[in-house]
Design an enzyme around this catalytic site. Structure first.
Site, PDB file in Angstrom:
ATOM      1  N   PRO A   5      43.817  38.327  44.027  1.00 49.35           N
ATOM      2  CA  PRO A   5      42.975  37.475  43.196  1.00 49.35           C
ATOM      3  C   PRO A   5      42.037  38.197  42.229  1.00 49.35           C
ATOM      4  O   PRO A   5      41.418  37.545  41.394  1.00 49.35           O
ATOM      5  CB  PRO A   5      42.143  36.734  44.246  1.00 49.35           C
ATOM      6  CG  PRO A   5      41.963  37.736  45.343  1.00 49.35           C
ATOM      7  CD  PRO A   5      43.232  38.557  45.367  1.00 49.35           C
ATOM      8  N   THR A   6      41.914  39.539  42.317  1.00 52.16           N
ATOM      9  CA  THR A   6      40.882  40.213  41.531  1.00 52.16           C
ATOM     10  C   THR A   6      41.316  40.486  40.096  1.00 52.16           C
ATOM     11  O   THR A   6      42.502  40.412  39.770  1.00 52.16           O
ATOM     12  CB  THR A   6      40.500  41.568  42.177  1.00 52.16           C
ATOM     13  OG1 THR A   6      41.630  42.440  42.089  1.00 52.16           O
ATOM     14  CG2 THR A   6      40.101  41.402  43.633  1.00 52.16           C
ATOM     15  N   CYS A   7      40.338  40.832  39.274  1.00 56.34           N
ATOM     16  CA  CYS A   7      40.610  41.133  37.869  1.00 56.34           C
ATOM     17  C   CYS A   7      40.945  42.599  37.672  1.00 56.34           C
ATOM     18  O   CYS A   7      40.396  43.270  36.799  1.00 56.34           O
ATOM     19  CB  CYS A   7      39.409  40.753  37.014  1.00 56.34           C
ATOM     20  SG  CYS A   7      39.097  38.991  37.035  1.00 56.34           S
ATOM     21  N   ASP A   8      41.826  43.106  38.513  1.00 61.46           N
ATOM     22  CA  ASP A   8      42.271  44.491  38.397  1.00 61.46           C
ATOM     23  C   ASP A   8      43.788  44.467  38.461  1.00 61.46           C
ATOM     24  O   ASP A   8      44.369  43.900  39.382  1.00 61.46           O
ATOM     25  CB  ASP A   8      41.699  45.322  39.554  1.00 61.46           C
ATOM     26  CG  ASP A   8      41.956  46.810  39.366  1.00 61.46           C
ATOM     27  OD1 ASP A   8      43.085  47.169  38.967  1.00 61.46           O
ATOM     28  OD2 ASP A   8      41.040  47.607  39.619  1.00 61.46           O
TER      29      ASP A   8
ATOM     30  N   ASN B 102      34.701  42.721  43.097  1.00 62.46           N
ATOM     31  CA  ASN B 102      34.836  41.533  42.254  1.00 62.46           C
ATOM     32  C   ASN B 102      34.271  40.282  42.943  1.00 62.46           C
ATOM     33  O   ASN B 102      34.556  39.157  42.553  1.00 62.46           O
ATOM     34  CB  ASN B 102      36.329  41.288  41.941  1.00 62.46           C
ATOM     35  CG  ASN B 102      36.606  41.158  40.453  1.00 62.46           C
ATOM     36  OD1 ASN B 102      37.714  40.870  40.052  1.00 62.46           O
ATOM     37  ND2 ASN B 102      35.611  41.361  39.628  1.00 62.46           N
TER      38      ASN B 102
END
Ligand SMILES: *Cc1c(COP(=O)(O)O)cnc(C)c1O
Length: 416
Positions: free
Chosen positions: A362-365, A406
């Site tokens: 789910p993270t922005c990475d 995050n």
């Protein structure tokens, strides 16, 4: 809310898309062929998960841990079990093993204190990390720990100074061929260097207790133990014949596998094979034997439940969907790095038509992609809000989670 009808024997587990590995990686087949081992959902887990706990969550059935411990003891009765705490350091997990009589392989003062705090005798603790600060060695010694690993001269000198007279064992470098999560290169030294260092250990007033190795985690090739054990036996012979030093202990590390839906030998087959190798290679004189299972002890005792956050396509013409779930690389699924460990995934929609997917956290990475090359397939009707279960997630998950990259919290774990 959904009516969850997850099945541990779901087709997804044995679907060819989930079982790319063939028995061919077992290079040295001894005894019967590997068996299929399907990871299981126990009644306790099913009952707990039926109440829709917040996701992502890991549920671990400690009775399975106990079965694993007892099976290993039965399969390799001559060996002492030192559970590798890093695989799952939850106090309830460690306490269950302590109550069963297990010893513990630790890597840090924190792990040592965890064990001591649960009433484990320091005689049942090994400080097995080859990379230790001098002050941590001193603190461990003060707490009564008397068994230390090393693989370098400087480390040996630290131990001699801060844990005088202790038992030490030298870690040998071994190839990790056949392991799905190799631990090679960073640890261990050559047989030649080990020989010199063990002699030096004696001159420094230490007890040159023996040697150790790790054949690599999730090691499916029984023959790797033969390779490592023959190096260990060579050292035993050389030190006795050339230097008059009697080593007594062989620490065979970890490597015992947990089922991820691929063919595996049973723990009994591992035990019989390893014992036979020791008896053959050590000329019938059995050394003190230690094993340090981590993954084996907890892997199949845990199931991770996650929620699907988004299902999408990057273009309407694309066949493969992206499935984003609320567990990822940073909150517990670190071992998906390189897609090395491939957890079987089940859904309550199993049995419906499936299609290919890329599974991501789910993270922005953008590193937070779990499976791309691994060719997973999931039901075509899968949508946001559905839940998925990742099987055999009881080891190397919770303890790998970041403190909240995050803003996503680590996986909540429940020990039953
Ligand atoms: C991690 C580790 C283990 C456990 O390995 P598994 O493959 O999980 O069984 C055992 N011994 C040492 C020294 C380790 O670092």
């Amino acid at each position: 809310m959904h009516n969850h009808a997850f099945r541990a024997d779901s087709p997804a587990v044995t679907d060819p898309a989930f079982s790319r590995e063939e028995a061919g990686t077992c290079l040295t087949l001894v005894g019967p062929a590997p068996q299929w081992v399907a990871p299981g959902l126990t009644e306790k887990m099913a009952h707990f998960l039926a109440n829709q706990p917040q996701t992502p969550c890991l549920v671990v059935d400690l009775d399975v841990v106990e079965v694993n411990y007892r099976s290993l003891r039965d399969s390799l009765p001559a060996a002492e079990v030192f559970y590798a705490v890093k695989a799952n350091p939850a106090p309830a997990f460690v306490a269950r093993l302590a109550a069963l009589g297990s010893s513990f392989d630790t890597a840090s003062l924190q792990e040592i204190d965890l064990c001591l705090g649960l009433g484990v005798d320091p005689e049942r603790i090994s400080f097995g990390n080859t990379i230790k600060k001098a002050r941590d060695i001193a603190a461990a010694y003060e707490r009564g720990v008397r068994l230390y690993a090393f693989d370098a001269e400087e480390e040996l000198e630290k131990i001699a100074e801060h844990a005088p007279g202790s038992q030490v064992f030298c870690r040998l470098f071994v190839d990790n061929v056949g392991a799905e999560w190799p631990l090679s290169r960073k640890f261990g030294c050559s047989v030649d260097m080990a020989r010199d260092l063990l002699v030096k250990a004696v001159t420094l007033g230490l007890d040159a207790h023996g040697v150790s190795f790790h054949v690599g985690s999730q090691q499916k090739d029984l023959g790797q133990w033969d390779v490592a054990l023959s190096k260990a036996a060579e050292l035993f012979r050389d030190l006795r014949d050339l230097h008059g030093i009697e080593l007594t202990m062989v620490n065979m590390g970890g490597g015992l596998p947990t089922p991820y839906g691929q063919p595996l030998y049973t723990v009994h087959e591992y035990g019989v094979h390893i014992q036979a190798a020791v008896d053959r290679l050590f000329d019938g004189v059995r050394p003190r034997m230690i094993v340090e299972p981590g993954r084996y002890m907890g892997g199949n005792a845990g199931i991770l439940e996650t929620e699907v956050v988004l299902v999408s396509r990057k273009d309407a013409t694309e066949d493969r969907r992206w499935v984003y779930i609320d567990a990822g690389r940073f909150n517990g699924l670190a071992e998906t790095e390189g897609e090395a460990i491939r957890y079987p995934i089940v859904s309550d929609k199993d049995g419906e038509a499936t299609g290919p997917v890329i599974i991501a956290g789910p993270t922005c990475d953008s590193v937070d992609i779990l499976y791309d090359k691994a060719n997973y397939a999931l039901p075509l009707s899968l949508k946001a809000g559905d839940r998925l279960r990742l099987l055999s997630t009881g080891a190397y998950t919770t303890s790998y989670a970041s403190i909240g990259f995050n803003g996503f919290t680590p996986i909540q774990a429940h020990y039953l």
